[in-house]
Design a protein around this motif. Structure first.
Motif, PDB file in Angstrom:
ATOM      1  N   GLY A   1       0.877  -1.161   0.004  1.00  0.00           N
ATOM      2  CA  GLY A   1      -0.267  -0.016  -0.159  1.00  0.00           C
ATOM      3  C   GLY A   1       0.856   1.332   0.041  1.00  0.00           C
ATOM      4  O   GLY A   1       1.960   1.156  -0.169  1.00  0.00           O
ATOM      5  N   ILE A   2       0.302   2.237   0.390  1.00  0.00           N
ATOM      6  CA  ILE A   2       0.845   3.620   0.280  1.00  0.00           C
ATOM      7  C   ILE A   2       0.854   4.300   1.409  1.00  0.00           C
ATOM      8  O   ILE A   2      -0.149   4.365   2.245  1.00  0.00           O
ATOM      9  CB  ILE A   2       0.058   4.666  -0.929  1.00  0.00           C
ATOM     10  N   TYR A   3       2.141   4.979   2.043  1.00  0.00           N
ATOM     11  CA  TYR A   3       1.969   5.770   3.045  1.00  0.00           C
ATOM     12  C   TYR A   3       2.058   7.438   2.597  1.00  0.00           C
ATOM     13  O   TYR A   3       2.651   7.670   1.598  1.00  0.00           O
ATOM     14  CB  TYR A   3       3.479   5.613   3.763  1.00  0.00           C
ATOM     15  N   ARG A   4       0.926   7.853   2.731  1.00  0.00           N
ATOM     16  CA  ARG A   4       0.775   9.252   2.342  1.00  0.00           C
ATOM     17  C   ARG A   4       1.532  10.268   3.047  1.00  0.00           C
ATOM     18  O   ARG A   4       1.650  10.379   4.190  1.00  0.00           O
ATOM     19  CB  ARG A   4      -0.824   9.719   2.463  1.00  0.00           C
ATOM     20  N   GLU A   5       2.148  10.909   2.174  1.00  0.00           N
ATOM     21  CA  GLU A   5       2.932  12.121   2.650  1.00  0.00           C
ATOM     22  C   GLU A   5       4.162  11.771   3.659  1.00  0.00           C
ATOM     23  O   GLU A   5       4.405  12.414   4.751  1.00  0.00           O
ATOM     24  CB  GLU A   5       2.020  13.333   3.112  1.00  0.00           C
ATOM     25  N   LYS A   6       4.744  10.747   3.389  1.00  0.00           N
ATOM     26  CA  LYS A   6       5.683  10.048   4.493  1.00  0.00           C
ATOM     27  C   LYS A   6       6.652  10.761   4.576  1.00  0.00           C
ATOM     28  O   LYS A   6       7.274  10.704   5.701  1.00  0.00           O
ATOM     29  CB  LYS A   6       5.934   8.750   3.836  1.00  0.00           C
ATOM     30  N   HIS A   7       7.552  11.354   3.752  1.00  0.00           N
ATOM     31  CA  HIS A   7       8.606  12.048   3.654  1.00  0.00           C
ATOM     32  C   HIS A   7       8.683  13.550   3.382  1.00  0.00           C
ATOM     33  O   HIS A   7       7.898  13.624   2.228  1.00  0.00           O
ATOM     34  CB  HIS A   7       9.957  11.391   2.950  1.00  0.00           C
ATOM     35  N   LEU A   8       9.299  14.481   3.928  1.00  0.00           N
ATOM     36  CA  LEU A   8       9.445  15.735   3.467  1.00  0.00           C
ATOM     37  C   LEU A   8      10.644  15.910   2.880  1.00  0.00           C
ATOM     38  O   LEU A   8      11.603  15.833   3.528  1.00  0.00           O
ATOM     39  CB  LEU A   8       9.343  16.823   4.555  1.00  0.00           C
ATOM     40  N   PHE A   9      10.919  16.529   1.498  1.00  0.00           N
ATOM     41  CA  PHE A   9      12.027  16.689   0.772  1.00  0.00           C
ATOM     42  C   PHE A   9      12.012  18.207   0.175  1.00  0.00           C
ATOM     43  O   PHE A   9      10.929  18.211  -0.761  1.00  0.00           O
ATOM     44  CB  PHE A   9      12.186  15.621  -0.074  1.00  0.00           C
ATOM     45  N   ARG A  10      12.712  18.722   0.478  1.00  0.00           N
ATOM     46  CA  ARG A  10      12.733  20.207  -0.325  1.00  0.00           C
ATOM     47  C   ARG A  10      11.556  20.954  -0.269  1.00  0.00           C
ATOM     48  O   ARG A  10      11.106  21.519  -1.241  1.00  0.00           O
ATOM     49  CB  ARG A  10      13.535  20.279  -1.625  1.00  0.00           C
ATOM     50  N   GLY A  11      10.926  20.880   0.852  1.00  0.00           N
ATOM     51  CA  GLY A  11       9.717  21.448   1.130  1.00  0.00           C
ATOM     52  C   GLY A  11       8.420  20.970   0.565  1.00  0.00           C
ATOM     53  O   GLY A  11       7.288  21.572   0.679  1.00  0.00           O
ATOM     54  N   LYS A  12       8.586  19.559   0.138  1.00  0.00           N
ATOM     55  CA  LYS A  12       7.196  19.119  -0.506  1.00  0.00           C
ATOM     56  C   LYS A  12       7.089  17.718   0.202  1.00  0.00           C
ATOM     57  O   LYS A  12       8.026  16.855   0.355  1.00  0.00           O
ATOM     58  CB  LYS A  12       7.605  18.894  -1.858  1.00  0.00           C
ATOM     59  N   TYR A  13       5.828  17.367   0.545  1.00  0.00           N
ATOM     60  CA  TYR A  13       5.888  15.927   1.194  1.00  0.00           C
ATOM     61  C   TYR A  13       5.477  15.079   0.032  1.00  0.00           C
ATOM     62  O   TYR A  13       4.834  15.264  -1.019  1.00  0.00           O
ATOM     63  CB  TYR A  13       4.619  15.746   2.068  1.00  0.00           C
TER      64      TYR A  13
END
Length: 96
Positions: free
Chosen positions: A66-78
């Motif tokens: 499945g999918i983890y929604r907005e799991k990581h923040l990178f350069r200002g974007k999840y």
């Protein structure tokens, strides 16, 4: 005792992409995890956009859970990430 281990952040230099180094490294990590650390499960998380890593995990027998929604923040974007797992029993079956 923990019997699972997450694999995250496996990134290589662009000039080495597509040469099989990640596959070789993952196989070594998987073997070590199951044989030396007595793990039963290995988790891997990969950004939805990372098609090559998704294909590699699938070729190695990982199952998409499945999918983890907005799991990581990178350069200002999840970023959303797929959640993959590989069980020791699956790995043993693949390798035999």
């Amino acid at each position: 005792m923990m019997r699972y281990y997450p694999i995250e952040g496996l990134v290589g230099l662009h000039e080495y992409w597509g040469q099989g180094y990640m596959k070789e490294a993952l196989i070594s990590a998987i073997e070590s995890g199951f044989n030396n650390m007595a793990l039963n499960r290995i988790n891997a998380y990969v950004a939805l956009e990372n098609v090559n890593s998704v294909k590699l995990l699938e070729r190695l027998g990982f199952k998409n859970e499945g999918i983890y929604r907005e799991k990581h923040l990178f350069r200002g974007k999840y970023y959303d990430h797929y959640s993959f797992s590989l069980l020791k029993s699956d790995w043993n079956q693949i390798r035999s």
